[in-house]
Write a protein that holds these residues in place. Structure first.
Motif: not given
Length: 95
Positions: A65-66, A69
């Motif tokens: 996700n980081l 994103s």
């Protein structure tokens, strides 16, 4: 950044510049800076066909996700808590 560049060159050398599947075991580590994240995103499809990440529950999803994103990953990626399942998935997606 230099470590990542060195890793990219090492993988290209070992794989004769042909993209290969990657099974990676994630551990707690510092979050890479934006330049390193951008470079990694750009290099992924040049060196890997797919990436299976094995870690404790939640860690790999957090890292994915980081890093992705703002856009979807450039190669198939999936997180696992079991290495055997990760290997099976890599074989399936890289046929």
């Amino acid at each position: 950044m230099e470590l990542i560049r060195g890793n990219v060159e090492l993988v290209k050398d070992i794989a004769h510049s042909k993209p290969v599947p990657l099974l990676i075991y994630l551990k707690n580590s510092p979050v890479p800076d934006m330049e390193t994240q951008k470079f990694s995103r750009e290099m992924l499809p040049e060196i890997y066909t797919a990436m299976a990440m094995v870690s404790k529950p939640g860690l790999s999803r957090f890292i994915m996700n980081l890093l992705f994103s703002m856009s979807k990953p450039p190669i198939p990626m999936k997180s696992f808590t079991n290495a055997g399942k990760a290997k099976k998935w890599l074989k399936k997606v890289t046929k």
